[in-house]
Every structure is written in structure tokens, then in C-alpha cells.
Design an enzyme around this catalytic site. Structure first.
Site, PDB file in Angstrom:
ATOM      1  N   ARG A 236      10.797  14.793 -20.783  1.00  0.00           N
ATOM      2  CA  ARG A 236      11.314  13.812 -19.809  1.00  0.00           C
ATOM      3  C   ARG A 236      12.750  13.467 -20.211  1.00  0.00           C
ATOM      4  NH1 ARG A 236       7.841   8.406 -19.543  1.00  0.00           N
ATOM      5  NH2 ARG A 236       6.696   9.459 -17.878  1.00  0.00           N
TER       6      ARG A 236
ATOM      7  N   HIS B 243      13.748  10.290 -22.703  1.00  0.00           N
ATOM      8  CA  HIS B 243      12.377   9.925 -23.104  1.00  0.00           C
ATOM      9  C   HIS B 243      12.367   8.986 -24.317  1.00  0.00           C
ATOM     10  CE1 HIS B 243       8.081  11.816 -23.594  1.00  0.00           C
ATOM     11  NE2 HIS B 243       8.055  10.488 -23.482  1.00  0.00           N
TER      12      HIS B 243
ATOM     13  N   LYS C  82      13.293  -3.072 -14.286  1.00  0.00           N
ATOM     14  CA  LYS C  82      12.427  -4.158 -14.773  1.00  0.00           C
ATOM     15  C   LYS C  82      13.252  -5.131 -15.628  1.00  0.00           C
ATOM     16  CE  LYS C  82       8.412  -4.500 -14.352  1.00  0.00           C
ATOM     17  NZ  LYS C  82       7.536  -5.076 -13.280  1.00  0.00           N
TER      18      LYS C  82
ATOM     19  N   THR D 289       7.324  -5.307 -18.546  1.00  0.00           N
ATOM     20  CA  THR D 289       6.930  -4.197 -19.415  1.00  0.00           C
ATOM     21  C   THR D 289       7.670  -4.231 -20.745  1.00  0.00           C
ATOM     22  OG1 THR D 289       7.050  -1.788 -19.612  1.00  0.00           O
ATOM     23  CG2 THR D 289       8.672  -2.810 -18.187  1.00  0.00           C
ATOM     24  N   ASP D 290       7.063  -3.598 -21.756  1.00  0.00           N
ATOM     25  CA  ASP D 290       7.748  -3.486 -23.058  1.00  0.00           C
ATOM     26  C   ASP D 290       8.915  -2.503 -22.989  1.00  0.00           C
ATOM     27  OD1 ASP D 290       6.327  -1.112 -22.861  1.00  0.00           O
ATOM     28  OD2 ASP D 290       5.377  -1.239 -24.824  1.00  0.00           O
ATOM     29  N   GLU D 291       8.979  -1.700 -21.904  1.00  0.00           N
ATOM     30  CA  GLU D 291      10.036  -0.679 -21.837  1.00  0.00           C
ATOM     31  C   GLU D 291      11.435  -1.290 -21.743  1.00  0.00           C
ATOM     32  OE1 GLU D 291       9.434   2.723 -19.402  1.00  0.00           O
ATOM     33  OE2 GLU D 291       7.310   2.848 -19.882  1.00  0.00           O
TER      34      GLU D 291
ATOM     35  N   LEU E  57       0.842  -1.209   0.000  1.00  0.00           N
ATOM     36  CA  LEU E  57       0.000   0.000   0.000  1.00  0.00           C
ATOM     37  C   LEU E  57       0.873   1.254   0.000  1.00  0.00           C
ATOM     38  CD1 LEU E  57      -2.978  -0.980   2.371  1.00  0.00           C
ATOM     39  CD2 LEU E  57      -2.796  -1.221  -0.116  1.00  0.00           C
TER      40      LEU E  57
ATOM     41  N   TYR F  94      13.606   3.106 -14.215  1.00  0.00           N
ATOM     42  CA  TYR F  94      12.474   2.168 -14.115  1.00  0.00           C
ATOM     43  C   TYR F  94      12.679   0.976 -15.049  1.00  0.00           C
ATOM     44  CZ  TYR F  94       7.937   0.120 -15.316  1.00  0.00           C
ATOM     45  OH  TYR F  94       6.932  -0.768 -15.594  1.00  0.00           O
TER      46      TYR F  94
HETATM   47  P1  NAD Z   1       0.969   0.576  -9.772  1.00  0.00           P
HETATM   48  O1  NAD Z   1       2.063   1.539  -9.434  1.00  0.00           O
HETATM   49  O2  NAD Z   1      -0.400   1.092 -10.043  1.00  0.00           O
HETATM   50  O3  NAD Z   1       0.815  -0.520  -8.606  1.00  0.00           O
HETATM   51  C1  NAD Z   1       1.914  -1.096  -7.984  1.00  0.00           C
HETATM   52  C2  NAD Z   1       1.422  -1.794  -6.731  1.00  0.00           C
HETATM   53  O4  NAD Z   1       2.550  -2.422  -6.094  1.00  0.00           O
HETATM   54  C3  NAD Z   1       0.796  -0.843  -5.697  1.00  0.00           C
HETATM   55  O5  NAD Z   1      -0.382  -1.393  -5.179  1.00  0.00           O
HETATM   56  C4  NAD Z   1       1.868  -0.755  -4.608  1.00  0.00           C
HETATM   57  O6  NAD Z   1       1.329  -0.519  -3.321  1.00  0.00           O
HETATM   58  C5  NAD Z   1       2.509  -2.127  -4.709  1.00  0.00           C
HETATM   59  N1  NAD Z   1       3.904  -2.128  -4.207  1.00  0.00           N
HETATM   60  C6  NAD Z   1       4.894  -1.248  -4.512  1.00  0.00           C
HETATM   61  N2  NAD Z   1       6.010  -1.566  -3.851  1.00  0.00           N
HETATM   62  C7  NAD Z   1       5.732  -2.674  -3.122  1.00  0.00           C
HETATM   63  C8  NAD Z   1       6.488  -3.498  -2.246  1.00  0.00           C
HETATM   64  N3  NAD Z   1       7.775  -3.213  -1.965  1.00  0.00           N
HETATM   65  N4  NAD Z   1       5.904  -4.570  -1.677  1.00  0.00           N
HETATM   66  C9  NAD Z   1       4.590  -4.850  -1.938  1.00  0.00           C
HETATM   67  N5  NAD Z   1       3.822  -4.102  -2.747  1.00  0.00           N
HETATM   68  C10 NAD Z   1       4.381  -3.023  -3.344  1.00  0.00           C
HETATM   69  O7  NAD Z   1       1.510  -0.262 -10.997  1.00  0.00           O
HETATM   70  P2  NAD Z   1       0.746  -0.858 -12.265  1.00  0.00           P
HETATM   71  O8  NAD Z   1       0.686   0.184 -13.310  1.00  0.00           O
HETATM   72  O9  NAD Z   1      -0.485  -1.520 -11.805  1.00  0.00           O
HETATM   73  O10 NAD Z   1       1.795  -1.960 -12.737  1.00  0.00           O
HETATM   74  C11 NAD Z   1       1.776  -3.275 -12.181  1.00  0.00           C
HETATM   75  C12 NAD Z   1       2.895  -4.073 -12.798  1.00  0.00           C
HETATM   76  O11 NAD Z   1       2.723  -4.124 -14.211  1.00  0.00           O
HETATM   77  C13 NAD Z   1       4.279  -3.471 -12.575  1.00  0.00           C
HETATM   78  O12 NAD Z   1       5.179  -4.519 -12.351  1.00  0.00           O
HETATM   79  C14 NAD Z   1       4.589  -2.748 -13.869  1.00  0.00           C
HETATM   80  O13 NAD Z   1       5.980  -2.694 -14.089  1.00  0.00           O
HETATM   81  C15 NAD Z   1       3.887  -3.637 -14.874  1.00  0.00           C
HETATM   82  N6  NAD Z   1       3.418  -2.976 -16.103  1.00  0.00           N
HETATM   83  C16 NAD Z   1       2.668  -1.830 -16.039  1.00  0.00           C
HETATM   84  C17 NAD Z   1       2.180  -1.271 -17.226  1.00  0.00           C
HETATM   85  C18 NAD Z   1       1.327  -0.030 -17.212  1.00  0.00           C
HETATM   86  O14 NAD Z   1       1.007   0.504 -18.278  1.00  0.00           O
HETATM   87  N7  NAD Z   1       0.902   0.478 -16.060  1.00  0.00           N
HETATM   88  C19 NAD Z   1       2.464  -1.874 -18.461  1.00  0.00           C
HETATM   89  C20 NAD Z   1       3.248  -3.040 -18.476  1.00  0.00           C
HETATM   90  C21 NAD Z   1       3.700  -3.591 -17.286  1.00  0.00           C
HETATM   91  O1  DAU Z   2       4.981   0.752 -21.730  1.00  0.00           O
HETATM   92  C1  DAU Z   2       4.600   0.245 -20.497  1.00  0.00           C
HETATM   93  C2  DAU Z   2       4.846   1.288 -19.428  1.00  0.00           C
HETATM   94  O2  DAU Z   2       3.874   2.306 -19.622  1.00  0.00           O
HETATM   95  C3  DAU Z   2       4.763   0.719 -18.014  1.00  0.00           C
HETATM   96  O3  DAU Z   2       5.789  -0.210 -17.834  1.00  0.00           O
HETATM   97  C4  DAU Z   2       4.899   1.852 -16.977  1.00  0.00           C
HETATM   98  O4  DAU Z   2       4.733   1.324 -15.683  1.00  0.00           O
HETATM   99  C5  DAU Z   2       3.821   2.870 -17.264  1.00  0.00           C
HETATM  100  O5  DAU Z   2       3.946   3.951 -16.368  1.00  0.00           O
HETATM  101  C6  DAU Z   2       3.914   3.373 -18.709  1.00  0.00           C
HETATM  102  O6  DAU Z   2       5.117   4.158 -18.904  1.00  0.00           O
HETATM  103  P1  DAU Z   2       5.106   5.506 -19.757  1.00  0.00           P
HETATM  104  O7  DAU Z   2       6.246   6.330 -19.323  1.00  0.00           O
HETATM  105  O8  DAU Z   2       4.959   5.225 -21.202  1.00  0.00           O
HETATM  106  O9  DAU Z   2       3.696   6.125 -19.238  1.00  0.00           O
HETATM  107  P2  DAU Z   2       3.289   7.609 -18.799  1.00  0.00           P
HETATM  108  O10 DAU Z   2       1.811   7.602 -18.621  1.00  0.00           O
HETATM  109  O11 DAU Z   2       4.122   8.130 -17.698  1.00  0.00           O
HETATM  110  O12 DAU Z   2       3.620   8.459 -20.095  1.00  0.00           O
HETATM  111  C7  DAU Z   2       3.046   8.146 -21.358  1.00  0.00           C
HETATM  112  C8  DAU Z   2       3.619   9.134 -22.375  1.00  0.00           C
HETATM  113  O13 DAU Z   2       3.114  10.446 -22.106  1.00  0.00           O
HETATM  114  C9  DAU Z   2       5.120   9.269 -22.322  1.00  0.00           C
HETATM  115  O14 DAU Z   2       5.606   9.497 -23.640  1.00  0.00           O
HETATM  116  C10 DAU Z   2       5.364  10.514 -21.474  1.00  0.00           C
HETATM  117  C11 DAU Z   2       4.175  11.366 -21.794  1.00  0.00           C
HETATM  118  N1  DAU Z   2       3.662  12.241 -20.710  1.00  0.00           N
HETATM  119  C12 DAU Z   2       3.432  11.677 -19.489  1.00  0.00           C
HETATM  120  C13 DAU Z   2       2.918  12.417 -18.455  1.00  0.00           C
HETATM  121  C14 DAU Z   2       2.706  11.816 -17.086  1.00  0.00           C
HETATM  122  C15 DAU Z   2       3.343  13.562 -20.963  1.00  0.00           C
HETATM  123  O15 DAU Z   2       3.513  14.061 -22.098  1.00  0.00           O
HETATM  124  N2  DAU Z   2       2.812  14.305 -19.939  1.00  0.00           N
HETATM  125  C16 DAU Z   2       2.603  13.790 -18.683  1.00  0.00           C
HETATM  126  O16 DAU Z   2       2.142  14.543 -17.782  1.00  0.00           O
END
Ligand code: NAD
Ligand code: DAU
Length: 355
Positions: A292, A295, A165, A136-138, A37, A161
Site C-alpha cells: 500500500r 503504508h 479524520k 481513529t488511531d491512524e 447506505l 483517510y
Molecule cells: P464503515 O465503512 O463500515 O461504515 C461507515 C458507515 O457510514 C456506512 O454505513 C455508510 O453507509 C455510512 N456513511 C458513509 N458516508 C456517509 C454520509 N455521507 N452520510 C451518512 N452516512 C454515511 O465504517 P466503520 O469501520 O464502521 O467505521 C465507523 C467509524 O469508526 C468511522 O468514523 C471510522 O473512521 C471509525 N473507526 C473505524 C475503525 C475500524 O477498525 N473499522 C477503527 C477506529 C475508528
Molecule cells: O486503526 C484503525 C483503522 O483500522 C480504521 O480507522 C480504518 O477505518 C480501518 O479500515 C483500519 O485501517 P487499516 O488500514 O489498518 O485496516 P485494513 O484492514 O485495510 O488493513 C489492515 C492491515 O492489513 C494493513 O497493514 C494493510 C494490510 N492489508 C490489508 C488488506 C485489505 C493486507 O495486507 N492485505 C489486504 O488485502
């Protein structure tokens, strides 16, 4: 219970959708959700299932080896679906160590306990057990104008980040190759949908447009992301968990590339309609800010392996998913108010000053 599964990070954005899907779909599974949390985790994301008899929440840290061991002894897990992570690229630029701690050390802590408890070795690969890592694809870096990430694309992470990963992906594979731990990894593109913390582009933009605040677009807004509805990601995780091949990697993506500025303009026009504003009113909030650091320009996923072998495909058109998402944020004001109270405003005001 037929299976007992540990899901980590289940109170976060994607994790809450995965927990909900597994708890509702598999009433004969016990789902244990371990989450620290952090600012990104919120039990309100799981209100609708918290009283289900096949669900249990444990507040704790994935770096706490004693706790993980106790949980394995208590529940005798058949599987782990590991999502807990620090997930925001911008935060990883201001505080890389937290990403190393949770994403690398936390993942290796879980791998160690699973290996020990399941008595994994190359001679006796444990049957019916699975450590599934959600990545992640990153990790693949940034694409030029053409091409897509395949499962065989070389790793080339750029942010703290994505480096954390990528590092944990390597550890997961190393535990398979060296210790016979049954693992699967999936690498997914950008998700969007309900319960997404409003620090990421889509929920941040919706929240700011709603509150008549500037919508920050990094650089020229020319970066491209491949967007997938979060419930489709959860469905992919379900299919891969149950039918994927141990030791394999699966790319998951929406086949849905959008330049950031075009996506923001689409959101602005949707919000004009929803909020009864004049056409073009919300777009006036678009504010170009400093880019960023490091970026990545373009992400795009080739998910043909998953589509062909496991018959998964995205279920929604982007415009439909985005509209559902906007509607969700507009009708869940209490959730939005809660997650944007406290430190949130302070943190984001600081971010804007820095840019
Ligand atoms: P999020 O930041 O919304 O959620 C992360 C969760 O992990 C939170 O509930 C947080 O409390 C918990 N957490 C963080 N540190 C912790 C710890 N030390 N121990 C236990 N719990 C902990 O993330 P998300 O966007 O839901 O992403 C989930 C997973 O999917 C991540 O591994 C992320 O890398 C991966 N992912 C995300 C995206 C995306 O677009 N959001 C895309 C591809 C992969
Ligand atoms: O590709 C998967 C990833 O996507 C996940 O692994 C990450 O956890 C998730 O956060 C996401 O990463 P991005 O960096 O792509 O997502 P974000 O929403 O932060 O940004 C999306 C794009 O928008 C990126 O090119 C940066 C830009 N951006 C982001 C924010 C927050 C802006 O232009 N303005 C903003 O305020």
C-alpha cells in the site's frame, strides 16, 4: 423518552454494533440512525432491532445541512454519536475527494447544526448535550518498534483517510474551544468482528480463504496492527458517552498487536480446521502483493486513561474473538453473498490487476 440520540453511520460495521447496544440497553432512549447506505452501509446489519419502538432509521447524507436541521427540529436531540465516514484507506488513495466530502465537510455540517440548535457559546455551554466523535488511531501516524499512542501524541497522518479524520478531529475540538460545543473524541485501533465489510483485512481474508481465492498480503506482511473486538469498542463508546469528561479525548485499543502475516497464518490454520481442510492447505493461498502506498508500519494504543478513569477493558482474548468472527462469517453466507455481489467483484478484481 429519557434521551434522544442521533447516531450517524449506524448501518456500517461499528455503527451497527453501537446502535444495537444502545437500542437494547436503553429502552428509555430514542435512537435515530442516519445513514446514507453507501456500499459499506447495510440495513441487514440491523435486522434484529429494526422493529424496536425506540429505534428509527433515516436514509440520508451527513453533508445535507437541511436534512440534519429538520432532524434536530423533529427530535430535539440530546446527543450525537458520529460514526458515518468513508473508512477504507485503499479507497482513500484512489478517491481522496470523497473522504474530504464525507469525513471533513460532513462532520463540520453536523457540528454547525448542533452548535446552532443547542445555542452553544463559550458563555453558555449547553448542559446535558454531547457531540461524541468516533475517530481513529491512524491520526497519530506510524510507530517505530517501541512506544504506544497516547492521547497526547502529536498528530501525523499519512493517508488521505487518516488526514481527513485528523482534520475532522481538529474541527470537533475547534467547535469546543471556540463555540463551547460539548464534545468528546475517542481514537480507536483496528476493529474486527461480525458485519465487517470484506474489503478490510480480516473479513477479506476469511472470504477469500473460504472461496479458495488468493489472500493478498501487502508488502512483506510485516506491518503491525492492534486489534480490538468490535463489541468491546461499542462498550467503550457507551461508557465514554455516559461517563467521559466533556472536552476530553480517550484512546481505545486491544493491547493486542499482531504482525499482518502472523495474523493471516493464524486465520488460515483456524479455517483449515473449520472447513475440514488438510493442515497448511489454506496458507497456500497467501499471496504477497505490491505494498500500500504510504503504508503505516505499526499502530499500538495506550488505553490506560480509559481503563483507569472509566474502568473499561477488553473482554475477550484475541483467539476467542477471532474464532467467533470466523464462525459468524461461515454461518452468515447470505449476508456475505449479498455484500459481495454487484460491483464488489469488479472493484476487487481491478485492485488486484493494479497491484
Ligand atoms: P464503515 O465503512 O463500515 O461504515 C461507515 C458507515 O457510514 C456506512 O454505513 C455508510 O453507509 C455510512 N456513511 C458513509 N458516508 C456517509 C454520509 N455521507 N452520510 C451518512 N452516512 C454515511 O465504517 P466503520 O469501520 O464502521 O467505521 C465507523 C467509524 O469508526 C468511522 O468514523 C471510522 O473512521 C471509525 N473507526 C473505524 C475503525 C475500524 O477498525 N473499522 C477503527 C477506529 C475508528
Ligand atoms: O486503526 C484503525 C483503522 O483500522 C480504521 O480507522 C480504518 O477505518 C480501518 O479500515 C483500519 O485501517 P487499516 O488500514 O489498518 O485496516 P485494513 O484492514 O485495510 O488493513 C489492515 C492491515 O492489513 C494493513 O497493514 C494493510 C494490510 N492489508 C490489508 C488488506 C485489505 C493486507 O495486507 N492485505 C489486504 O488485502
Amino acid at each position: 423518552m429519557k434521551k434522544t440520540i442521533l447516531i450517524t453511520g449506524g448501518a456500517g460495521f461499528i455503527g451497527s454494533h453501537v446502535v444495537r447496544l444502545f437500542v437494547n440497553k436503553y429502552s428509555d432512549y430514542k435512537i435515530v440512525n442516519l445513514d446514507k447506505l453507501t456500499y459499506a452501509g447495510n440495513l441487514a446489519n440491523l435486522k434484529d432491532i429494526e422493529k424496536k419502538s425506540n429505534y428509527e432509521f433515516v436514509k440520508g447524507d451527513i453533508c445535507d445541512a437541511d436534512l440534519i436541521q429538520q432532524l434536530f427540529y423533529k427530535h430535539n436531540f440530546d446527543g450525537v454519536v458520529h460514526l458515518a465516514a468513508e473508512s477504507h484507506v485503499d479507497r482513500s488513495i484512489s478517491n481522496p475527494m470523497e473522504f474530504v466530502r464525507t469525513n471533513v465537510i460532513g462532520t463540520v455540517t453536523l457540528l454547525n447544526v448542533a452548535k446552532h440548535f443547542w445555542k452553544a457559546s463559550l458563555d453558555t455551554i449547553p448542559k446535558g448535550k454531547l457531540f461524541y466523535y468516533v475517530s481513529t488511531d491512524e491520526v497519530y501516524g506510524s510507530l517505530g518498534k517501541k512506544g504506544k499512542f497516547k492521547e497526547t501524541t502529536s498528530y501525523d497522518p499519512h493517508s488521505p483517510y487518516s488526514s481527513s479524520k485528523a482534520s475532522s478531529d481538529h474541527f470537533v475540538r475547534a467547535y469546543h474551544d471556540t463555540f463551547g460545543l460539548p464534545v468528546i473524541i475517542s481514537n480507536c485501533s483496528n476493529n474486527y468482528g461480525s458485519f465487517h465489510f470484506p474489503e478490510k483485512l480480516i473479513p477479506l481474508a476469511i472470504n477469500n480463504i473460504k472461496n479458495n481465492k488468493p489472500v493478498p498480503v501487502y508488502g512483506k506482511g510485516a506491518n503491525i496492527r492492534d486489534w480490538l473486538f468490535v463489541e468491546d469498542h461499542a462498550r467503550a463508546i457507551d461508557v465514554i458517552y455516559h461517563k467521559g469528561k466533556v472536552g476530553d479525548t480517550y484512546n481505545i485499543g486491544g493491547n493486542n498487536e499482531w504482525k499482518n502475516i502472523d495474523l493471516i497464518k493464524l486465520l488460515c490454520s483456524m479455517m483449515d480446521k473449520k472447513l475440514g481442510r488438510k493442515k497448511g492447505e489454506s496458507a497456500k493461498l497467501i499471496t504477497y502483493v505490491k505494498d500500500r502506498a504510504g503504508h503505516d508500519m505499526r499502530y499500538a494504543i495506550d488505553s490506560s486513561k480509559l481503563q483507569k478513569t472509566l474502568k473499561w477493558r477488553p473482554s475477550l482474548k484475541f483467539e476467542e474473538g477471532l474464532e467467533r468472527t470466523v464462525d459468524w462469517y461461515l454461518s452468515n453466507n447470505e449476508w456475505l453473498q449479498n455484500v459481495t455481489s454487484g460491483d464488489y467483484q469488479k472493484y476487487y478484481d481491478m485492485q488486484y490487476i493494479k497491484r
